[in-house]
Design a protein around this motif. Structure first.
Motif, mmCIF file in Angstrom:
data_model
loop_
_atom_site.group_PDB
_atom_site.id
_atom_site.type_symbol
_atom_site.label_atom_id
_atom_site.label_comp_id
_atom_site.label_asym_id
_atom_site.label_seq_id
_atom_site.Cartn_x
_atom_site.Cartn_y
_atom_site.Cartn_z
ATOM 1 N N ILE A 46 38.538 47.151 44.950
ATOM 2 C CA ILE A 46 37.153 46.474 45.831
ATOM 3 C C ILE A 46 36.149 46.600 44.617
ATOM 4 C CG2 ILE A 46 35.229 45.459 46.716
ATOM 5 C CD1 ILE A 46 37.778 44.930 47.864
ATOM 6 N N GLN A 47 35.349 47.837 44.400
ATOM 7 C CA GLN A 47 34.297 48.615 43.409
ATOM 8 C C GLN A 47 34.723 48.124 41.551
ATOM 9 O OE1 GLN A 47 34.380 52.686 44.060
ATOM 10 N NE2 GLN A 47 33.704 52.634 45.799
ATOM 11 N N ARG A 48 35.745 47.950 41.659
ATOM 12 C CA ARG A 48 36.624 47.982 39.423
ATOM 13 C C ARG A 48 36.822 45.808 40.178
ATOM 14 N NH1 ARG A 48 41.181 50.789 40.924
ATOM 15 N NH2 ARG A 48 42.817 49.716 41.266
ATOM 16 N N ALA A 49 36.442 44.935 40.977
ATOM 17 C CA ALA A 49 36.714 43.263 40.640
ATOM 18 C C ALA A 49 35.557 42.754 39.925
ATOM 19 C CB ALA A 49 37.319 43.538 42.451
ATOM 20 N N LYS A 50 36.083 42.409 39.059
ATOM 21 C CA LYS A 50 35.524 41.271 38.648
ATOM 22 C C LYS A 50 35.396 40.020 39.646
ATOM 23 C CE LYS A 50 33.412 44.122 36.472
ATOM 24 N NZ LYS A 50 32.089 44.661 36.690
ATOM 25 N N ARG A 51 37.148 39.590 39.559
ATOM 26 C CA ARG A 51 37.044 38.206 40.498
ATOM 27 C C ARG A 51 37.639 38.367 41.469
ATOM 28 N NH1 ARG A 51 40.159 34.877 35.930
ATOM 29 N NH2 ARG A 51 37.911 34.010 34.260
ATOM 30 N N ILE A 52 37.205 38.429 42.128
ATOM 31 C CA ILE A 52 37.649 38.631 43.849
ATOM 32 C C ILE A 52 37.536 37.161 45.035
ATOM 33 C CG2 ILE A 52 34.973 39.572 44.705
ATOM 34 C CD1 ILE A 52 36.574 41.489 45.685
#
Length: 208
Positions: A46-52
């Motif tokens: 979750i912390q590194r996601a740019k598209r979620i």
């Protein structure tokens, strides 16, 4: 006891688990959602996601949308699942904002309005996302997932059974939706982890 591989046994379990989460009060739902979002913020996926991708909860599903302000602060692009028209029960993922026009799909669930080509440029296939937060009806200690039975996510994520880049899949649920064990079917797409209001269960591990 009838094997959970049997369709009737699965239907019975789905119904029982849905009743359990529907029995939670609004206050219990809200508190569970707050605890869930605190758990989600801990995950590197979750912390590194740019598209979620998130989902809008229905029928007692745990609510992941309390995570939205935190994601917006981090400039994360948020998507919602949309039923693909004229398809075999599969999904698109459409960029979502507070001002996004919404419409009810054939199940009565709100989704971004893509009729007449609206927001066509804002939709993505699942493989283009970094992380998907997906609903479930039941889960076990190995992060196996029981869905609603329509196969929407399994069809949309079938590419993940082949080699190549793939998003992280995070199932979310109330703690009361955990069961001792679930069968794994050939078409099931494995999750990275299941997060509830009480625990984080990673695939292949009992608990973290």
């Amino acid at each position: 006891m009838e094997s959970l591989h049997h369709p009737e046994a699965k239907r019975t379990l789905r119904l029982a688990l849905r009743r359990q989460r529907l029995a939670l009060s609004k206050h219990e739902q809200r508190q569970a959602a707050l605890r869930l979002c605190q758990q989600l913020k801990r995950l590197p996926e979750i912390q590194r996601a740019k598209r979620i991708s998130l989902y809008l909860p229905v029928n007692g599903e745990i609510d992941p949308t309390l995570l939205l302000p935190w994601l917006r602060q981090r400039n994360v692009d948020v998507y919602l699942p949309v039923l693909r028209p004229l398809s075999d029960n599969s999904l698109w993922f459409v960029n979502y904002h507070a001002t996004t026009p919404m419409v009810k799909n054939r199940f009565g669930i709100l989704e971004p309005d893509t009729r007449f080509g609206a927001h066509r440029h804002n939709r993505l296939p699942a493989w283009a996302l970094d992380t998907l937060i997906v609903p479930l009806v039941g889960f076990d200690a190995e992060a196996n997932r029981m869905g609603m039975g329509g196969g929407f996510y399994d069809r949309s994520l079938a590419f993940m059974r082949r080699q190549g880049p793939a998003p992280a899949l995070i199932g979310v649920a109330h703690a009361c939706q955990r069961v001792e064990s679930l069968p794994v079917e050939p078409w099931d797409v494995p999750l990275t982890a299941v997060v509830s209001d009480e625990s984080i269960v990673r695939a292949g591990k009992k608990k973290s």
